[in-house]
Design a protein around this motif. Structure first.
Motif, PDB file in Angstrom:
ATOM      1  N   GLY A 167       7.373  -9.359  -2.044  1.00  0.00           N
ATOM      2  CA  GLY A 167       6.689 -10.607  -1.772  1.00  0.00           C
ATOM      3  C   GLY A 167       6.790 -11.059  -0.336  1.00  0.00           C
ATOM      4  O   GLY A 167       6.339 -12.137   0.026  1.00  0.00           O
ATOM      5  N   PHE A 202      -0.417   1.783   2.914  1.00  0.00           N
ATOM      6  CA  PHE A 202      -0.260   1.734   1.461  1.00  0.00           C
ATOM      7  C   PHE A 202       1.197   1.431   1.109  1.00  0.00           C
ATOM      8  O   PHE A 202       1.493   0.623   0.222  1.00  0.00           O
ATOM      9  CB  PHE A 202      -0.703   3.063   0.851  1.00  0.00           C
ATOM     10  CG  PHE A 202      -0.751   3.040  -0.634  1.00  0.00           C
ATOM     11  CD1 PHE A 202      -1.764   2.326  -1.290  1.00  0.00           C
ATOM     12  CD2 PHE A 202       0.193   3.688  -1.402  1.00  0.00           C
ATOM     13  CE1 PHE A 202      -1.806   2.286  -2.664  1.00  0.00           C
ATOM     14  CE2 PHE A 202       0.143   3.650  -2.780  1.00  0.00           C
ATOM     15  CZ  PHE A 202      -0.862   2.948  -3.420  1.00  0.00           C
ATOM     16  N   PHE A 259       5.258  -4.996  -0.042  1.00  0.00           N
ATOM     17  CA  PHE A 259       4.898  -6.406  -0.214  1.00  0.00           C
ATOM     18  C   PHE A 259       4.806  -6.749  -1.687  1.00  0.00           C
ATOM     19  O   PHE A 259       5.285  -7.790  -2.138  1.00  0.00           O
ATOM     20  CB  PHE A 259       3.582  -6.692   0.506  1.00  0.00           C
ATOM     21  CG  PHE A 259       3.165  -8.126   0.432  1.00  0.00           C
ATOM     22  CD1 PHE A 259       3.815  -9.091   1.189  1.00  0.00           C
ATOM     23  CD2 PHE A 259       2.136  -8.516  -0.433  1.00  0.00           C
ATOM     24  CE1 PHE A 259       3.447 -10.412   1.100  1.00  0.00           C
ATOM     25  CE2 PHE A 259       1.772  -9.845  -0.519  1.00  0.00           C
ATOM     26  CZ  PHE A 259       2.422 -10.794   0.251  1.00  0.00           C
ATOM     27  N   ALA A 260       4.173  -5.829  -2.411  1.00  0.00           N
ATOM     28  CA  ALA A 260       4.057  -6.065  -3.848  1.00  0.00           C
ATOM     29  C   ALA A 260       5.438  -6.146  -4.486  1.00  0.00           C
ATOM     30  O   ALA A 260       5.667  -6.877  -5.428  1.00  0.00           O
ATOM     31  CB  ALA A 260       3.239  -4.952  -4.489  1.00  0.00           C
ATOM     32  N   ALA A 306       9.041   3.193  -3.754  1.00  0.00           N
ATOM     33  CA  ALA A 306       7.967   4.110  -3.367  1.00  0.00           C
ATOM     34  C   ALA A 306       7.355   3.653  -2.057  1.00  0.00           C
ATOM     35  O   ALA A 306       7.063   4.459  -1.166  1.00  0.00           O
ATOM     36  CB  ALA A 306       6.912   4.157  -4.463  1.00  0.00           C
ATOM     37  N   ILE A 340       3.326  -0.165   2.949  1.00  0.00           N
ATOM     38  CA  ILE A 340       3.621  -1.571   3.262  1.00  0.00           C
ATOM     39  C   ILE A 340       3.111  -2.472   2.151  1.00  0.00           C
ATOM     40  O   ILE A 340       3.781  -3.415   1.730  1.00  0.00           O
ATOM     41  CB  ILE A 340       3.003  -1.942   4.618  1.00  0.00           C
ATOM     42  CG1 ILE A 340       3.747  -1.222   5.739  1.00  0.00           C
ATOM     43  CG2 ILE A 340       3.075  -3.438   4.853  1.00  0.00           C
ATOM     44  CD1 ILE A 340       3.121  -1.385   7.089  1.00  0.00           C
ATOM     45  N   SER A 341       1.927  -2.106   1.651  1.00  0.00           N
ATOM     46  CA  SER A 341       1.383  -2.946   0.584  1.00  0.00           C
ATOM     47  C   SER A 341       2.284  -2.891  -0.651  1.00  0.00           C
ATOM     48  O   SER A 341       2.512  -3.896  -1.320  1.00  0.00           O
ATOM     49  CB  SER A 341      -0.045  -2.504   0.243  1.00  0.00           C
ATOM     50  OG  SER A 341       0.001  -1.301  -0.490  1.00  0.00           O
ATOM     51  N   LEU A 342       2.802  -1.733  -0.948  1.00  0.00           N
ATOM     52  CA  LEU A 342       3.714  -1.621  -2.096  1.00  0.00           C
ATOM     53  C   LEU A 342       4.990  -2.419  -1.849  1.00  0.00           C
ATOM     54  O   LEU A 342       5.513  -3.072  -2.753  1.00  0.00           O
ATOM     55  CB  LEU A 342       4.058  -0.165  -2.368  1.00  0.00           C
ATOM     56  CG  LEU A 342       2.978   0.671  -3.045  1.00  0.00           C
ATOM     57  CD1 LEU A 342       3.447   2.089  -3.238  1.00  0.00           C
ATOM     58  CD2 LEU A 342       2.591   0.064  -4.376  1.00  0.00           C
ATOM     59  N   LEU A 383       7.159  -9.530   3.983  1.00  0.00           N
ATOM     60  CA  LEU A 383       7.245  -8.358   4.859  1.00  0.00           C
ATOM     61  C   LEU A 383       8.151  -8.630   6.036  1.00  0.00           C
ATOM     62  O   LEU A 383       8.334  -7.784   6.905  1.00  0.00           O
ATOM     63  CB  LEU A 383       5.852  -7.957   5.361  1.00  0.00           C
ATOM     64  CG  LEU A 383       4.943  -7.353   4.292  1.00  0.00           C
ATOM     65  CD1 LEU A 383       3.591  -7.030   4.876  1.00  0.00           C
ATOM     66  CD2 LEU A 383       5.562  -6.079   3.737  1.00  0.00           C
ATOM     67  N   PRO A 407       7.971   0.241  -7.376  1.00  0.00           N
ATOM     68  CA  PRO A 407       6.936   0.241  -6.333  1.00  0.00           C
ATOM     69  C   PRO A 407       7.517  -0.026  -4.952  1.00  0.00           C
ATOM     70  O   PRO A 407       7.091   0.581  -3.965  1.00  0.00           O
ATOM     71  CB  PRO A 407       6.006  -0.897  -6.753  1.00  0.00           C
ATOM     72  CG  PRO A 407       6.230  -1.055  -8.187  1.00  0.00           C
ATOM     73  CD  PRO A 407       7.649  -0.705  -8.454  1.00  0.00           C
TER      74      PRO A 407
END
Lengths: 448, 469, 100, 580
Positions: free
Chosen positions: A171, A161, A167-168, A188, A163-165, A173, A185
Motif C-alpha cells: 500500500g 510490474f 504497492f499492491a 514476487a 513495483i505495482s505488486l 512505495l 505478491p
C-alpha cells in the motif's frame, strides 16, 4: 536552498532552450554548447561539494548519497570532457542534453526515496542512455542501441510490474514504510524489482546485454554505462535493501549466490576473449558482482565496503574505457594488436594498465582498498568459505588481467620512441583527462 | 637513529626517477644508475647498522588503520642484509644479460628491490602487503617481458600461484584486523592473544599456504621450475634469493611470533611435510639435466630445510633457518649468476652438453666449486651454520628430521656430478674459444664469497643482529 | 467489489501473456506491444490497489507509469524505424554482429 | 697455543696464489716444515700433559657452541706424524709433479694438511667435523686433480659422495649427542656417557662406525679408495698413509668408549675381518700397482679396526704410525716406477725392465714391513694389535697374514723379476723421502718402547704370533715359487683360482647399482614433478576450453538475452518460493 540537482536541472533547461534557440541566436559553433554543458556539470559538481544534494519528498538521499553523487558528477565531468575532446559529439545535436539528462537521472536514482520515483529516475537515465548509445548513427551503434533498448524495456516493464505488486502488497512505495514481507505478491514484486535493477547493474543472468552493448558502443559511452549507469543500478539495490525492505538470511544467501555467480561467470568468459574491449566489458561485469557481495552481506561494514567498491570500480572502469578509446581509434581491437599500444600513447597505456591493476585489486590502487573492504566485510560476517571461493575465482581473473597486461608489452623498449605517432592537440587533451583519472585512482584512497 | 628507514624507499625511488629521466637524456647506461642507487641503499644500510635506524610513521587512511609505517623488528636486519646486498651484487656480476639495456627492466628490478626491503621493515600489514604485491608484479613483468622460452606462460603460472598466496595472506591480514582492530604490527603483537582460537587457526592456515607457495615447499611448488627457468637470470636470482625469503619471513613473523602455540601444535605434521619436501626436492633436482632447473630445485630443497627449521619452533632451529636463508640467498644467487656467465659463453644450460670448461675458465670454476661446497654445507662457509642449527634444534622436536640428511647426500651427488660434467673432462671442441670471466664478474663473485665466508666464520653477526624470538 | 486476488490473477495472466509475446516473437513491434501489456498489467495493479487500499497515491502512480510506458514506446518505435530504414527489417534477431 | 700448528699450513694455502708457479712448492714445504717443528716442539714440551683450549663460536638459545682443541700425547703425536709424513710427501711431490701445474696442487695439498692437522687436535666434535669435511673436500680436489681426464674427476666425485655418507652420519651422531648432553666437547661427552639412553647410544655408535668406515674405506664403502688411485701418486701417498683414511681410524679411536658402551665393538671387528679378507683377495688379482697398495691400505685400516674392536687403541695408533710410514714409502716407490716406466701395471713395469732399479731395496723393506716380518716395525705393530684377540680372531689373523704376504710379494716378485734393466729416474727429491722412510721402517721397532711412554700399549708374543710369522713366511715363499720361479703347485693354483673367483664378484657393483638407482629415482621424481607441473597447465587449459565453449551462450541475439532475463526471473521466483 541551492543544491546540485537544482543547478543541474536548471542547466538542462538552459541547454534545451539554447539548443532550441540556436538558429535564432546564430550559435553555429558546437563549442559553446559543449562548454555550456561542461560548465553546468562543473557547477553542479561544485555545488554538490559545497551545498550537498536536494532533499524533497520522493527524493531525499541516504547517508552515502553525498559521496556517490559527488563522484558521479566528477566522473560525468571527466567523461563529458573526454567526449568533447574526442570530437565524436560533433555530429550529434542533442548529445549535451542527453548526457545531462542521463547524469540527472543517475543522481535522482541515488537520491530517490520512493520506489516509483526511483523507477522514474531510472527511466530518465535509461532513455537518455539509449540516445547516448546511438548518438553516432553508425551500424555498430545501432546494433548496440537495439540490443540495449530491447532488453532494457523488458527489464523496465518487469521493474514496473514488480513495483505495482509491491504497492499492491504494502500500500505504499515510500522506502520508509515498506514492510509486509509475508504477502506473496509483495515478495514476487520484490523479486521483479530485483530483476529490473539487476539488469542495470549487470548481474548474472541479467547481464547478457552488457558485453555486446559495451563493445558496440563508443568507448566513452561505454565508460558512462559501465560506471555511472551501473552505479545507479547498484545504488538503487542498496537503497532498497538496506533502507526499505526488511531482509532475511535467505535474501542474503540468495544475493551472495548471485554475486558469486556473477563474478565467476564473467571472469570465466573473459579469459578466452580475443577482443580487448570485450575483456574489459566482462571485467566490468565482474566488478558489479564484488560490489554486490558487500550488499548481500547486509551489514554496516558491507554497505560501506559496497559503496566504496562501487566508487573504486566506477573510476577504474571509466579510466580503462576512456584510455582504451585512444587505442580503439587506431585500430587496436584484438589482443594480439596490444603490443602496438605503446606507440600510440604512453599515458593511455598507463591508464589501461593501472586501470586493469585496480580492477584486479593490486595495491596501492583504489581497487585494492575496495577489495580489502569487501574481504573484510565478508570475513567480518564469518563467510570464510566465500572468501576462499573468491580467491580461486580471482586466480582465474589473473589470467586475463595479466595476460592482457603482458600482451601490451609496454616494456618492449622505450627506444622505439622514434616510431611513435605524432599526437594531435586533441590527443593531448584526452591524455590529460586520462591522467586525471589515473590520479584519482590513487587519490580516491582517502575515502576508504 | 641517524638513518631513517624511509631512506630505503626514497633512494630507490630517486633511482627509478633517474632511470626514467635518463631514458630521455641518455647520459649514462641504465645499469650504472641502478648500481649507484643500490649502492647508496647499501651504504645507508651499513651506516644504519652502526648508528641505528629511525622509524617512520604516516597515517594514510584512518578507518582502515592504514599507515605507512616502517620499523625494524627483531627479525628485520638479516633479511634487510640479504635483500640489500644480493640483488646489488647480482646486477653487478650479471653483465651479459639481454635485458641489460632496457630501462623498463631496470625500473622493475629497482621496484622489486625496493619493495622487498620495505616488506621486511613494514610495521603495518597493509603496507607490507602493498610492497609484497609490488614484488610479485615486478617479477611477473620481469619474467614475462624479459624471460626466454615459454616466458609468458611461466609468468602467468608464477603469478597465479603467488597471487593465491597473496590472497590468503590478505585474508589473514583482514582476519587479524577484524579481531584486533588494527593493521599495525606492534598492536598486533600486543593483542594477538585476544584473537579467538578458531580464528587464529584460520589465520595460521592462510599464512601457511602463503609461505608454502612463496618459499616454495613441496606440494605447492609447481610454479617454481617454470618461473625459475624462464626468468632472465637476474630475475631468477631475485626470485630465489629474495622472493623465497619473503615466505620464510612471513612464516616466522606470524607462525612463530604471533601464534607460536598453533605452530607448536602442528609442528610434527609440518615437519613430516618438510622432510618429504626436502627429500622430494633433492631427488627432483638430481634428475634435472638443465643446470638452471637443477639449481632451482636445489633452491627449493634448501627452502625446505628452512621450512623444517621454522616449523620445529625450536629457537636454535629458527635461528638456523634465518642464517640459512641469508646464506642460501648469497650462495644461490652466485650460483645462478655463474650459470648465467657460463651460459653466455658456452650457450647451453644442458649439463651434459658441455665439458672441460675449467681449462678455459679456471677462475669461474674456482668460484663455482667454492659455491658448490658452500651450498653443500662445508663448514666454515655460511650454509653449514644454518644446517647445523636447524638440525640441532629440530632433532629434539622430531628425531626423524635427520632423515633429510639423505637429501644433502643426494645434493652432493648431483652438484658434484654437474661440476664434473661441465667443468671437468675433456674440453668440448666447440668451446675452444671461450674466455674466462671478466674482472667485474670476478669482483661480484668475490663479494658473494666474502659474505659466504663472513657468515660462515662469524655467524654471531647474524645471530646477534636479531633478538631471541 | 471484485476480490483483490482476482485482480492479481488477472494481472499475472496479462504479465504471462506479455512474457509469452516477448519470448515467441522476433518482430520489434510485437515485442513493444507485449511490453505494453505487461506495463498495463502494472497499471491495473496500481489502480486496483489504490482503490482497494484507499491509497490515492496509487492512482497517481498508475498515471505516471502510463506516461513512462508512452516514453518507452516512443523511443522504441523510433529506433525500430531507424532499424528498418537501415536494415530493412524490424527483426531484432537480425542484429547480432557482436557476440561471444 | 696449539692452534699455531695449523697456521703455517693454512697460511701457505692462502699465500701460494701470490707466488710464482715455480716457487709454490717452497711455500708449501716451508709451511709444513714449520708445522712439523711446531708440533714437534709441542710434543716435546707438552708431553704427558692434557691442555684443552676452547673458543665460543656462537651462542644460540643459551647454549654456547664451542670449538675446542686438546693437546695430549695422542693428538700431539698424531700432529707430528701427520706433518712429518706430509713433509715427506711434499718433498716427493717436487719430484713427481715437476711438469704439472703446481700452484693449485700445492695449495690443495697445504689445505689438506691443514685440515688433517686440525682434525687431530680437535676436542670438540664439531671442530672435528669441520676438519673432517675439509678433508673430504680437499681429497675431492686432489683426487680429481687431473680434471681434464674422465676417470680422475669421476673418482674424486665418488670419493666425496661416498665419504659424505659418513659425514652425514657423523653430523647426525654429533647432533644426537649434543641433544643428549648439550656439549660438543668430546671429553665432556665421554664423561657423561651414562646419561645417554642405551637406544640412543646404539644409534650413535652405528652412525659413528659408519662415519669411520666410510672415511677409512672399509666394507662396504671401500670402492672410492680404489678409484682414488686415479689421483697423482703423492696424493695417494698422503691420503693412504697418515691422513684421510687414518682419520676414520682416528675417529674410531676417539669415540671408542661410546662404541664400547653401546656394545658395538663386535660390529667393528666383524667388518674389519670382512674388509681385510676382501682386500687381500682383491689385491691378489690386481695388476695395477697403486691399486694393490690401495687394497693393502684397506686391509691395514681393517687391522686398525680389529684392534679398536678389541678395545686396543694403543695398538691401533701404533699400527697407524707404522702403516703411515711403510705405505707412503711404497707409494713413493710406485711413483718412481711409474714415472720411470710410464705405467702402473706391474707386468708392464716388469717387461720394461726394472731389475736393477734403486727402489728395489726400499720397496723390499716396504713389502717386508707390510708382511710384518721382523725386524721391520710392522711386526711389532702386529704384536700389539693382536693383543686383545680371542681364539677365532687369532686364527683369522693368521690366515690374513698369509694372504697379505702372498699378495705383497706377488707384486714385488712380478715387478722385480724382470730380466731387463733400464735406468730408473733419480732425483734427490725422490730418494731423500724414500730412504728416510725406509730407514724408519727398518729400525722403527724400537719405537715400541717409546710408545709405551706415549700411549698404553700392550703386546703379546705367543703361539699365534709365531704362527702368523710362519704364515707370512709361507706366503712369501709361495709368492716366490709362483711369481719368481713360476712353478705352481696344485694347491697354490687352487688358492689362486679361489681368489680369482672372489675377485670376480664385484662388490662395488652393489654400490654402483645403489648409486644408479638413486640417480634413476631422481629422474623418476623429476619426471613426476614435470607431470605435476604440466597437470596444472592442463587444468588451466581445460578451463580455457570450457570457457571458450561457453562463449556460445552469448550468441549476439538480443531476444535470447531477454529469454535469459526471464529464465533468471523465474529461477529467482522459484528459489524465493522454495526458500520461504
Amino acid at each position: 536552498m541551492i543544491n546540485s540537482e537544482y543547478i543541474l536541472f536548471a542547466g538542462i533547461g538552459l541547454a534545451i532552450i539554447v539548443d532550441l534557440l540556436r538558429k535564432e541566436l546564430h550559435i553555429e559553433k558546437q563549442f559553446y554548447l559543449h562548454a555550456l554543458t561542461l560548465i553546468i556539470l562543473v557547477a553542479s559538481f561544485l555545488t554538490e561539494i559545497f551545498y550537498g544534494n536536494m532533499s524533497i519528498p520522493f527524493y531525499s538521499g541516504a547517508q552515502y548519497s553525498y559521496f556517490i553523487n559527488g563522484f558521479l558528477l566528477f566522473l560525468s565531468v571527466v567523461i563529458y570532457s573526454f567526449i568533447w575532446a574526442d570530437g565524436g559529439a560533433e555530429g550529434s545535436t542533442y548529445l549535451d542534453i542527453l548526457f545531462l539528462l542521463a547524469v540527472g537521472g543517475a543522481m535522482l536514482v541515488v537520491l530517490s526515496s520512493n520506489l516509483l520515483s526511483m523507477a522514474v529516475a531510472i527511466e530518465m537515465l535509461s532513455i537518455a542512455s539509449y540516445g547516448l548509445v546511438y548518438f553516432q548513427k553508425s551500424d555498430r551503434h545501432l546494433e548496440a542501441a537495439v540490443k540495449y533498448l530491447t532488453t532494457s524495456v523488458v527489464s523496465m516493464a518487469i521493474l514496473l510490474f514488480g513495483i505495482s505488486l509491491v504497492f499492491a502488497g504494502s500500500g505504499t512505495l515510500s522506502f520508509t514504510s515498506l514492510y509486509n514481507i509475508n504477502f506473496i505478491p509483495f515478495v514476487a514484486g520484490v523479486v521483479f524489482v530485483v530483476v529490473g535493477l539487476a539488469f542495470k547493474s549487470t548481474l548474472v543472468p541479467f547481464h547478457m546485454w552488457a558485453p555486446d552493448v559495451y563493445e558496440a558502443s563508443d568507448s566513452a559511452i561505454t565508460a558512462f554505462l559501465s560506471s555511472i549507469s551501473k552505479t545507479a543500478g547498484l545504488v538503487a539495490l542498496i537503497r532498497i535493501f538496506f533502507f526499505a525492505i526488511p531482509v532475511s538470511h535467505m535474501i542474503s544467501t540468495l544475493f551472495l549466490g548471485i554475486a558469486l555467480v556473477t563474478i565467476f561467470f564473467s571472469i570465466f568468459l573473459a579469459t578466452v576473449q580475443d577482443r580487448i574491449k570485450r575483456i574489459l566489458a566482462y571485467s566490468s561485469i565482474s566488478q558489479a558482482g564484488f560490489a554486490f557481495i558487500g550488499l548481500g552481506l547486509f551489514t554496516a561494514n558491507g554497505l560501506f565496503a559496497s559503496v566504496f567498491y562501487i566508487f573504486s570500480f566506477a573510476i577504474a572502469d571509466a579510466l580503462i574505457f576512456l584510455a582504451y578509446r585512444l587505442f580503439e581509434e587506431r585500430g587496436i581491437i584484438y589482443r594480439k594488436d596490444a603490443k602496438k599500444m605503446r606507440s600510440v600513447s604512453a599515458i593511455g597505456l598507463a591508464g589501461v594498465i593501472l586501470g586493469l591493476l585496480s580492477l584486479a585489486g593490486f595495491p596501492p590502487t583504489i581497487g585494492f582498498f575496495g577489495k580489502l573492504l569487501i574481504f573484510e566485510s565478508i570475513l567480518g560476517s564469518g563467510y570464510v568459505y566465500i572468501l576462499i571461493a573468491l580467491f580461486f575465482i580471482l586466480l582465474f581473473s589473473t589470467f586475463y588481467y595479466f595476460g592482457l597486461l603482458s600482451d601490451t608489452g609496454f616494456g618492449q623498449e622505450m627506444e622505439t620512441r622514434k616510431k611513435l605517432l605524432t599526437k594531435s592537440p586533441r590527443m593531448r587533451v584526452k591524455e590529460i583527462i586520462v591522467l586525471i583519472l589515473i590520479l584519482s585512482l590513487f587519490a580516491g584512497i582517502v575515502f576508504a | 637513529m641517524i638513518i631513517n628507514l624511509i631512506g630505503f624507499l626514497i633512494i630507490p625511488l630517486i633511482g627509478i626517477m633517474a632511470l626514467i629521466l635518463n631514458n630521455y637524456t641518455k647520459s649514462t647506461s641504465q645499469k650504472n644508475i641502478t648500481i649507484i642507487s643500490m649502492c647508496s641503499t647499501a651504504v645507508l644500510f651499513l651506516v644504519g647498522l652502526v648508528y641505528g635506524f629511525g622509524g617512520f610513521d604516516v597515517s594514510l587512511v584512518q578507518s582502515l588503520d592504514f599507515s605507512f609505517s616502517l620499523v625494524t623488528n627483531s627479525l628485520s636486519t638479516p633479511f634487510i642484509l640479504l635483500s640489500v646486498f644480493v640483488p646489488l651484487i647480482a646486477i653487478i656480476s650479471l653483465n651479459r644479460e639481454k635485458s641489460e639495456s632496457s630501462t623498463i627492466f631496470h625500473i622493475f628490478y629497482m621496484l622489486a628491490y625496493m619493495s622487498a626491503i620495505i616488506v621486511f621493515i613494514s610495521g603495518n600489514l597493509i603496507s607490507l602487503f602493498l610492497f609484497w604485491e609490488v614484488t610479485v608484479l615486478s617479477m611477473f613483468f620481469i619474467i614475462s617481458l624479459f624471460g626466454d622460452g615459454a616466458n609468458k606462460r611461466s609468468a602467468m603460472k608464477f603469478l597465479i600461484f603467488t597471487q593465491f598466496g597473496s590472497l590468503t595472506l590478505l585474508g589473514a591480514f583482514i582476519l587479524v584486523f577484524i579481531y584486533t582492530g588494527s593493521f599495525s604490527l606492534t598492536t598486533l603483537f600486543a593483542t594477538a592473544s585476544s584473537i579467538p582460537s578458531i580464528v587464529s587457526y584460520t589465520i595460521f592456515i592462510f599464512i601457511l599456504v602463503t609461505a608454502l607457495i612463496k618459499m616454495p615447499v613441496f606440494p605447492l611448488h609447481e610454479w617454481l621450475p617454470d618461473a625459475y627457468l624462464s626468468a632472465p637470470m637476474s630475475g631468477t636470482v631475485f626470485l630465489s634469493a629474495v622472493m623465497s625469503k619473503l615466505g620464510g619471513y612471513i612464516l616466522i613473523l606470524f607462525g612463530l611470533e604471533l601464534f607460536p602455540s598453533i605452530l607448536h601444535r602442528f609442528s610434527i605434521p609440518l615437519l613430516i611435510l618438510g622432510i618429504i619436501a626436502v627429500i622430494y626436492m633433492a631427488f627432483a633436482a638430481s634428475g634435472q639435466k638443465n643446470l638452471k632447473s637443477m639449481l632451482s630445485y636445489s633452491s627449493a630443497f634448501y627452502m625446505g630445510l628452512v621450512f623444517i627449521g621454522i616449523v620445529s619452533t625450536s629457537v636454535s632451529a629458527v635461528t638456523g633457518s634465518v642464517i640459512l636463508m641469508v646464506s642460501h640467498s648469497f650462495i644461490i644467487a652466485s650460483l645462478f649468476a655463474m650459470s648465467s656467465m657460463l651460459f653466455s659463453r658456452i650457450g647451453t644450460h644442458d649439463i651434459y652438453k658441455s665439458g672441460g670448461v675449467m681449462k678455459r675458465m679456471p677462475v669461474l670454476t674456482f668460484f663455482f666449486v667454492f659455491m658448490v661446497f658452500a651450498t653443500l654445507g662445508v663448514p666454515g662457509l655460511s650454509n653449514f651454520v644454518g644446517e647445523l642449527l636447524i638440525f640441532i634444534g629440530s632433532y629434539s622436536v622430531f628425531p626423524f628430521v635427520l632423515v633429510s640428511l639423505v637429501g644433502l647426500l643426494v645434493a652432493t651427488n648431483y652438484y658434484l656430478n654437474s661440476v664434473r660434467k661441465i667443468f671437468y673432462g675433456t674440453l668440448h671442441s666447440s668451446l675452444k674459444k671461450i674466455s674466462d670471466i671478466s674482472l667485474v664478474e670476478i669482483f661480484g663473485l668475490s663479494l658473494f664469497s666474502f659474505f659466504v665466508i663472513l657468515i660462515g666464520l662469524y655467524p654471531s653477526l647474524i645471530i646477534g643482529s636479531f633478538g631471541v624470538i | 467489489m471484485i476480490p483483490f486476488q482476482d485482480i492479481l490473477i488477472l494481472t499475472s495472466v496479462l504479465f504471462a501473456i506479455g512474457v509469452y509475446g516477448i519470448i515467441s516473437k522476433r518482430n520489434g513491434i510485437y515485442i513493444i506491444i507485449s511490453i505494453e501489456i505487461i506495463i498495463n498489467a502494472a497499471v491495473i495493479n496500481f489502480a486496483f490497489a489504490a482503490s482497494f487500499l484507499n491509497e490515492i497515491s496509487g492512482a497517481v502512480y498508475a498515471i505516471l507509469v502510463l506516461i513512462m510506458a508512452v516514453f518507452e514506446a516512443v523511443v522504441f518505435m523510433s529506433l525500430m524505424i531507424e532499424l528498418s530504414r537501415k536494415k530493412g527489417t524490424v527483426d531484432i534477431s537480425k542484429v547480432g554482429k557482436f557476440r561471444g | 697455543m696449539l692452534f699455531f700448528i695449523l697456521l703455517p699450513a693454512i697460511i701457505a694455502t692462502l699465500l701460494i696464489p701470490l707466488f710464482r708457479k715455480e716457487y709454490s712448492f717452497i711455500v708449501s714445504i716451508t709451511g709444513t716444515a714449520l708445522s712439523l717443528i711446531l708440533s714437534g716442539y709441542h710434543f716435546y714440551a707438552g708431553f704427558g700433559k692434557i691442555i684443552e683450549q676452547s673458543y665460543t663460536w656462537m651462542t644460540v638459545n643459551g647454549y654456547s657452541i664451542v670449538l675446542s682443541t686438546v693437546s695430549n700425547n695422542l693428538t700431539l703425536f698424531m700432529a707430528t706424524l701427520v706433518s712429518f709424513i706430509s713433509l715427506m710427501v711434499l718433498i716427493f711431490s717436487t719430484f713427481y709433479m715437476k711438469k704439472e701445474p703446481q700452484k693449485r696442487f700445492y695449495a690443495e695439498m697445504s689445505f689438506f694438511i691443514f685440515s688433517m692437522l686440525g682434525l687431530v687436535i680437535s676436542n670438540s666434535l664439531l671442530l672435528f667435523f669441520v676438519f673432517w669435511e675439509f678433508i673430504g673436500v680437499s681429497s675431492y680436489l686432489l683426487i680429481g686433480f687431473w680434471y681434464s681426464k674422465e676417470a680422475p674427476s669421476a673418482a674424486g666425485k665418488k670419493a666425496l659422495v661416498i665419504t659424505r655418507i659418513g659425514d652425514m652420519a657423523l653430523l647426525a651422531a654429533i647432533i644426537i649427542l649434543f641433544t643428549a648432553v648439550h656439549t660438543f666437547s668430546l671429553s665432556s661427552i665421554l664423561n657423561e656417557l651414562s646419561v645417554i639412553p642405551p637406544a640412543t647410544m646404539a644409534i650413535v655408535s652405528v652412525l659413528l662406525i659408519t662415519a669411520a668406515f666410510s672415511k677409512a674405506a672399509q666394507f662396504p664403502f671401500y670402492t672410492w679408495l680404489i678409484d682414488a688411485m686415479e689421483g697423482p701418486t703423492p696424493v695417494s701417498a698422503l691420503l693412504h698413509s697418515a691422513t684421510m683414511v687414518a682419520a676414520g681410524a682416528y675417529l674410531a679411536v676417539l669415540v671408542l668408549p661410546i662404541i664400547q658402551s653401546a656394545g658395538m665393538t663386535g660390529l667393528v671387528t666383524g667388518f674389519g675381518f670382512l674388509t681385510s679378507l676382501i682386500a687381500a683377495f682383491l689385491a691378489l688379482r690386481e695388476r695395477h700397482f697403486k691399486k694393490i697398495l690401495a687394497y693393502s691400505t684397506m686391509e691395514s685400516l681393517a687391522f686398525m679396526f680389529l684392534a679398536i674392536g678389541t678395545a686396543n687403541t694403543g695398538g691401533a695408533v701404533f699400527y697407524l704410525f707404522t702403516h703411515a710410514v711403510f705405505k707412503s714409502l711404497l707409494f713413493f716407490v710406485s711413483g718412481v716406477l711409474a714415472l720411470s716406466f710410464g705405467t702402473y701395471d706391474i707386468y708392464k713395469i716388469k717387461s720394461r725392465g726394472s731389475r736393477k732399479s734403486w727402489v728395489l731395496i726400499p720397496s723390499l723393506i716396504g713389502f717386508l714391513s707390510l708382511s710384518a716380518i721382523p725386524p721391520f716395525m710392522s711386526f711389532f705393530a702386529h704384536l700389539s694389535i693382536t693383543y686383545g684377540f680371542n681364539f677365532y680372531e687369532n686364527v683369522g689373523f693368521v690366515v690374513i697374514s698369509f694372504l697379505t704376504a702372498l699378495f705383497a710379494f706377488r707384486a714385488f716378485f712380478i715387478i722385480f723379476s724382470s730380466n731387463r734393466s733400464r735406468p730408473t729416474l733419480k732425483d734427490p727429491a725422490a730418494y731423500f723421502p724414500v730412504y728416510i722412510l725406509a730407514a724408519v721402517s727398518s729400525v722403527g721397532g724400537s719405537f715400541l718402547l717409546f710408545f709405551n711412554n706415549l700411549l698404553p700399549i700392550q703386546y703379546r708374543l705367543d703361539m699365534f704370533s709365531y704362527l702368523s710369522l710362519v704364515a707370512a713366511a709361507l706366503g712369501i715363499y709361495m709368492a716366490l715359487e709362483l711369481f719368481y720361479y713360476k712353478k705352481a703347485s696344485r694347491m697354490v693354483a687352487k688358492l689362486y683360482l679361489l681368489s680369482d673367483r672372489i675377485a670376480n664378484y664385484r662388490y662395488d657393483n652393489i654400490l654402483l647399482y645403489t648409486g644408479n638407482s638413486i640417480v634413476g629415482f631422481g629422474e623418476v621424481v623429476a619426471e613426476f614433478d614435470n607431470v605435476l607441473a604440466r597437470s596444472f597447465s592442463r587444468l588451466a587449459a581445460s578451463a580455457m576450453y570450457l570457457s571458450s565453449k561457453s562463449r556460445r551462450i552469448q550468441n549476439g541475439d538480443a531476444l535470447s538475452y531477454i529469454d535469459a532475463i526471464f529464465i533468471g526471473m523465474v529461477a529467482l521466483l522459484l528459489l524465493v518460493v522454495v526458500m520461504l
